[in-house]
Each structure stands twice: as C-alpha cells, then as structure tokens.
Write a protein that holds these residues in place. Sequence first.
Motif, mmCIF file in Angstrom:
data_model
loop_
_atom_site.group_PDB
_atom_site.id
_atom_site.type_symbol
_atom_site.label_atom_id
_atom_site.label_comp_id
_atom_site.label_asym_id
_atom_site.label_seq_id
_atom_site.Cartn_x
_atom_site.Cartn_y
_atom_site.Cartn_z
ATOM 1 N N LYS B 230 -18.355 8.860 0.750
ATOM 2 C CA LYS B 230 -19.616 9.592 0.549
ATOM 3 C C LYS B 230 -19.869 9.821 -0.941
ATOM 4 N N GLN B 231 -18.824 10.232 -1.651
ATOM 5 C CA GLN B 231 -18.950 10.485 -3.090
ATOM 6 C C GLN B 231 -19.333 9.223 -3.847
ATOM 7 N N LEU B 232 -18.656 8.132 -3.520
ATOM 8 C CA LEU B 232 -18.892 6.899 -4.266
ATOM 9 C C LEU B 232 -20.267 6.331 -3.947
ATOM 10 N N ALA B 233 -20.673 6.452 -2.661
ATOM 11 C CA ALA B 233 -21.975 5.950 -2.212
ATOM 12 C C ALA B 233 -22.219 4.524 -2.706
ATOM 13 N N ASP B 234 -21.201 3.701 -2.620
ATOM 14 C CA ASP B 234 -21.301 2.326 -3.103
ATOM 15 C C ASP B 234 -21.280 1.328 -1.948
ATOM 16 N N GLY B 235 -21.506 1.830 -0.746
ATOM 17 C CA GLY B 235 -21.512 0.941 0.400
ATOM 18 C C GLY B 235 -20.148 0.773 1.034
ATOM 19 N N SER B 236 -19.104 1.249 0.382
ATOM 20 C CA SER B 236 -17.765 1.141 0.963
ATOM 21 C C SER B 236 -17.651 2.118 2.127
ATOM 22 N N THR B 237 -16.904 1.711 3.150
ATOM 23 C CA THR B 237 -16.758 2.555 4.329
ATOM 24 C C THR B 237 -15.427 3.295 4.295
ATOM 25 N N PRO B 238 -15.346 4.410 5.031
ATOM 26 C CA PRO B 238 -14.060 5.111 5.113
ATOM 27 C C PRO B 238 -12.935 4.188 5.575
ATOM 28 N N LEU B 239 -13.196 3.304 6.529
ATOM 29 C CA LEU B 239 -12.163 2.389 7.010
ATOM 30 C C LEU B 239 -11.695 1.453 5.898
ATOM 31 N N GLN B 240 -12.624 0.969 5.105
ATOM 32 C CA GLN B 240 -12.225 0.116 3.977
ATOM 33 C C GLN B 240 -11.297 0.865 3.024
ATOM 34 N N HIS B 241 -11.615 2.124 2.799
ATOM 35 C CA HIS B 241 -10.727 2.925 1.941
ATOM 36 C C HIS B 241 -9.356 3.091 2.589
ATOM 37 N N ALA B 242 -9.350 3.323 3.896
ATOM 38 C CA ALA B 242 -8.060 3.482 4.585
ATOM 39 C C ALA B 242 -7.214 2.219 4.455
ATOM 40 N N LEU B 243 -7.844 1.073 4.504
ATOM 41 C CA LEU B 243 -7.095 -0.194 4.429
ATOM 42 C C LEU B 243 -6.654 -0.534 3.012
ATOM 43 N N ALA B 244 -7.444 -0.109 2.027
ATOM 44 C CA ALA B 244 -7.233 -0.656 0.676
ATOM 45 C C ALA B 244 -6.802 0.347 -0.379
ATOM 46 N N ASP B 245 -7.002 1.635 -0.164
ATOM 47 C CA ASP B 245 -6.831 2.560 -1.295
ATOM 48 C C ASP B 245 -5.395 2.642 -1.798
ATOM 49 N N GLY B 246 -4.457 2.744 -0.894
ATOM 50 C CA GLY B 246 -3.054 2.873 -1.319
ATOM 51 C C GLY B 246 -2.690 4.286 -1.730
ATOM 52 N N GLU B 247 -1.429 4.434 -2.137
ATOM 53 C CA GLU B 247 -0.858 5.724 -2.534
ATOM 54 C C GLU B 247 -0.976 6.780 -1.426
ATOM 55 N N ASP B 248 -0.989 6.333 -0.187
ATOM 56 C CA ASP B 248 -0.868 7.281 0.930
ATOM 57 C C ASP B 248 0.588 7.688 1.115
ATOM 58 N N PHE B 249 1.487 6.776 0.765
ATOM 59 C CA PHE B 249 2.928 6.997 0.895
ATOM 60 C C PHE B 249 3.326 7.422 2.308
ATOM 61 N N GLU B 250 2.646 6.814 3.268
ATOM 62 C CA GLU B 250 3.024 6.965 4.671
ATOM 63 C C GLU B 250 3.933 5.793 5.050
ATOM 64 N N LEU B 251 4.588 5.921 6.176
ATOM 65 C CA LEU B 251 5.458 4.852 6.662
ATOM 66 C C LEU B 251 4.671 3.867 7.517
ATOM 67 N N ILE B 252 4.949 2.593 7.348
ATOM 68 C CA ILE B 252 4.454 1.544 8.227
ATOM 69 C C ILE B 252 5.693 0.930 8.879
ATOM 70 N N LEU B 253 5.734 0.942 10.198
ATOM 71 C CA LEU B 253 6.960 0.581 10.905
ATOM 72 C C LEU B 253 6.725 -0.534 11.921
ATOM 73 N N ALA B 254 7.729 -1.373 12.077
ATOM 74 C CA ALA B 254 7.741 -2.383 13.140
ATOM 75 C C ALA B 254 8.711 -1.896 14.216
ATOM 76 N N VAL B 255 8.195 -1.691 15.431
ATOM 77 C CA VAL B 255 8.989 -1.067 16.485
ATOM 78 C C VAL B 255 8.833 -1.870 17.771
ATOM 79 N N PRO B 256 9.962 -2.176 18.445
ATOM 80 C CA PRO B 256 9.843 -2.918 19.709
ATOM 81 C C PRO B 256 8.987 -2.120 20.710
ATOM 82 N N PRO B 257 8.270 -2.836 21.609
ATOM 83 C CA PRO B 257 7.240 -2.184 22.436
ATOM 84 C C PRO B 257 7.715 -0.945 23.196
ATOM 85 N N GLN B 258 8.876 -1.039 23.861
ATOM 86 C CA GLN B 258 9.303 0.108 24.670
ATOM 87 C C GLN B 258 9.623 1.322 23.807
ATOM 88 N N GLU B 259 10.270 1.056 22.661
ATOM 89 C CA GLU B 259 10.573 2.138 21.736
ATOM 90 C C GLU B 259 9.294 2.742 21.179
#
Lengths: 306, 306
Positions: B230-259
């Motif tokens: 909203k602040q940038l108002a440059d046509g970028s979407t919140p989802l695009q920011h979620a995919l590209a911004d970085g520095e979230d420092f959250e974990l991304i994990l690969a986990v077998p289906p049942q687990e």
Amino acid sequence: MENELIRYFRQRVPAHRLVELGLGDDAAVLRLGEARYVLTVDLLSDHVDFELAEVDPRRVGRKLLAVNLSDIAAMAARPLAAVIALLLPRAGGLQLAKSLYEGLLPLAEEYDLAIAGGDTNSWDGPLAASVTILGQTTERGPLTRSGARPGDQILVTGSFGGSILGKHLDFQPRVREALWLHQHYQLHAGIDCSDGLALDLARLAEESGCGAAIDLAAVPVAEDAYRLAKQLADGSTPLQHALADGEDFELILAVPPQEASRILADQPLPVPIHRIGQFIEMPGLWEQEPQGKLRPLAPTGWVHRL
Amino acid sequence: MENELIRYFRQRVPAHRLVELGLGDDAAVLRLGEARYVLTVDLLSDHVDFELAEVDPRRVGRKLLAVNLSDIAAMAARPLAAVIALLLPRAGGLQLAKSLYEGLLPLAEEYDLAIAGGDTNSWDGPLAASVTILGQTTERGPLTRSGARPGDQILVTGSFGGSILGKHLDFQPRVREALWLHQHYQLHAGIDCSDGLALDLARLAEESGCGAAIDLAAVPVAEDAYRLAKQLADGSTPLQHALADGEDFELILAVPPQEASRILADQPLPVPIHRIGQFIEMPGLWEQEPQGKLRPLAPTGWVHRL
C-alpha cells in the motif's frame, strides 16, 4: 579509546560456563566436552591493514588468514577450520574475491586448515574481510598472556621493525614454532607481536600482573627497520621502529630462566630466538640499563583510536 | 555473479577430513572427535543490511547476532559461542560499539550463547560487523539443505513479506522452534528465509536435486506485506512481497507427508506453521495451480550482485 572499550566489555559481557578465557587474550578458550578449543576473529580492511591499489590481492588474501593464524600461534594451539566473510567493492568484486582466495588457499593447505565456509557480500565501500579460526589446544593447554612471573626471561622469535616494507604481508605465522616450543619447553606466557614489540610486551606484562624490563641492545632489529629509518629520514632510529612498528607477527614469550637458557642454547627453530630482557615485579615497561638501573620506556605501537 | 563465486569455491576449495559439510549450506558442519559442530559467519554493513542513521543502534546490534542465530536455527543446532568483529566509523565509534553490544547481549543471554571474544577496529568507512557462531548439532545430526525428496511437503513458520518495515531488525531467530521440530518430528531438510521465500526455497530444492511447487494461495502473507504494498503503491502485490522481500528469517522445511500432517495438526510452536506446497521431481520453482497444472515461478529475492 580502545582501553575504555575493553573495560566496558569486561564489565558488561557476562561470564559463561563454556568460556575458560574470554576477551583480552589473542583468542578465546572454550571448553567443549573433554577438549579445549580456541576461537579468534580478525576484521581487516583496505587503507587500514593494506593498500589494495598497491599490492597483489593474493598477498592481501594471504595476510587475512596469516594474521589469524598468528593469533592461534600465540595460544600455542593447532588451527582446525576457518570461515571467511568478504565485503567486496562492487567494481571487480568477483575477480578480487578469487584473487584473495588464490592467496589464502596455499597458506591454509600449509597448515592443514579447513576452509569450511564463508559469507560474501558487496557494497559501495572498500574491501573489508573477516576471518575466524577455530583451533584446538594441545594436551599442554593454551598459552595465555597472563602467566608471566617476575624473573621470567623475555624471549622473541625473529626480528622486528620495518614490516611495512613487506613483512606485514608476507610474514610466516609462528604456528609450528609455538607448538614446538610449548611441547618441548616450559613456557609461562605468550603473545604475538601485532601492534608493536613494546606495546604487546607491555600488554602481556599487564595481563600477568607484573612489569617488563627490556635490554634495548639485545632487541633483534630487522634489516627492514634500518631501510625504513633511512628512507623516512625523519630522525627515527631502527631501534625505535623495532619497538613500535608492529605487524612483525613474531612470538613474545615469558620463559622461566633455566628453560630460557635451554632454548637459547638449543635454538630449536628455523628462526633465531633472542632474549631481550626479563619480567620484573614493578608494573610497567622499562629499559634495563647496563648498570642495572631501570628507566621508563614508552609502550609504543599501533593503538586503535576509537 | 554470486553463483559464479560459489562455483569457484566448490572447484577450488579443497575437501578436508574435518569438514562434513562445507560451503553451500547455512553453516559448515565440522566433525571434531565424537561431536559435530556447526560454524557460520555473517558480515553485515551499514546501507546494505541496515541504515544506521535511521534506527537505534541497539536494534542493529541485535540484528548482527540474530541473523547468525538464524543460520544456526536452519541447521537445527544449538548455539554455543560467538566472536564479534567490528569495523567502526571513527566519529562516535566507541559509543556505537557499546550500543551495538547493549542490543546483542540480551539476545545472547536468551539463547545461552557465550560472547567469547572479538576484534574492534575503526576506519574512515561506515560500520561493518561480522559475527561468527559456533554451535553443536543434536544427536539427530544437522538439518541440511540437501535432504528434500519429491513428495515432501513444504512447511514454513510464521509469515512473509514487508520485513523492511521492522521485522528485519526485530525478528526472532527460530532456534528453539527448529530444535523442537527436529527432535520431535522427522524433517528432511531446512533453510532459513534470508533472501526471499521463493529464492531460498529454490535453493533448498536445488541442493536437494528436486523441484518445488508452491500453492500461492497458501502462502502466509504478513500484515507488513500488505502495508508495504500500500505504501509503495507501485503495483506490487502483498503476495509478491511475501515471495521476494526476504529477511523474514522464518524456517522453510521439507517434511515427509505423514509427519507434515502431524505437525500441522499439532501446531506445537508458539508461531503458526503452514503448508505452502510440495517438493516435486521436476527441477525448478513452480506455481501449483488449483487444477494441478504447474507454471514456472521466478525465484524472486535478494541476489548479491558481484
């Protein structure tokens, strides 16, 4: 001032059960399980520690690692693994990174040091680089700055002064020398000469709670100290350069008298070992005059101003 | 380009018997005696990783350490000890150093991390600082980037995007979360999101020799991603920011289906865990459309240009 920051660290950084020796020595000593490790970091930068425009970047890369190996040597520890972080100028950064590695990899191999990882970034500023080395102490434990006692002799490897003419880039870290001496002789304390013979010796004495008296006539003055004094023609003497220049990366050791005599007689290293004085009760740095009188000596050297 | 440098490192830096996992993961894995340790370094600098003129330096100090703790979290290891090297601007350097420490010491204490040593210098440039952390793996071994298999589910902690509005300084490294999940569930691979969800996920998939398909509707978009769009108002979407911004420092994990199903049902952490897709045989990063079709997705994120 740097000293104020060290005081702040000592007051503010809490003790930790893993840390046997923390801020204030050449490397931290960690106790992990049954073993003791040393951990040390140095952050070097263009225009402070080298002039990238004037030297082959491979020599700079070598220095990045060698400075750190010298800290490991000062603890008489074995280097194990290093991680390297580079902050590269944007222009030519990729080629620069490769050249730095070409310079440091042969040195790593020489000391069987694993290059385990790193971090590489670029920015608009000049080159800055940090190297962290993890080492392991021998069964004789770490050699620290705090074990010197009055009566111990001051022994040094190699010669001092004028390192800016080349040795500050191409010096040999005294890793093998320190390990050999620590294994075969009784050493009380050690430091590597990074900021100046007088200053680093004064630091070692202060950490040990004693003083140090230098026989100035016995200081091994490097040929480059003579060359530099001549080049500068500013009235400075070769001896002053030997005392103050720094970046010799030689060992300064506190050794009990009988052991010192043995070492001096044996000369067991490929580099000469000289006695330049002794530790005394009276705190501070002193010149030992031939008649036995003591005169205050300035702890000259490179002080990081903050 | 950064990729070229990584290729260079892989070709040129020799293997070493102590190094189980070297360049290319979030931290190096070292085998020392019976134990396995992780070692990681990050070098952060003013104007690249923060704007010192605009924020409380204590938050910067905290970030220096937190970024590194996040790398330890990505390996599901326990942090043990850190060494910190500061390159300070001359003006106000002493006060700045103290403020950085005031910010990082509480975080160190929170994670029982020893601040074991450091190196402090000043220069004419802006602040640069490196933090190195030594950690220890648990009896379950390190969590690496290379263990994901087709069919594994992609789980993430927290939410993504817009971290520049504050989270990039004040995030909580997921050390405890990673240790808990690694101990109680079977995880195949992990990475922390530093450069962008899409980019870091693509890296994990590549290191594992597979691909990743994201269900874009399932990506947890942070409120700050909406605010930023909203602040940038440059046509970028919140989802695009979620995919590209970085520095979230959250974990991304690969986990077998049942687990993965167990984790999602248990929700055992103080932070939500979401499933955002799955790993597939076909290399690359893909958008999983509701009808099952795959569309190429750009691995957007912060690429260090060299």
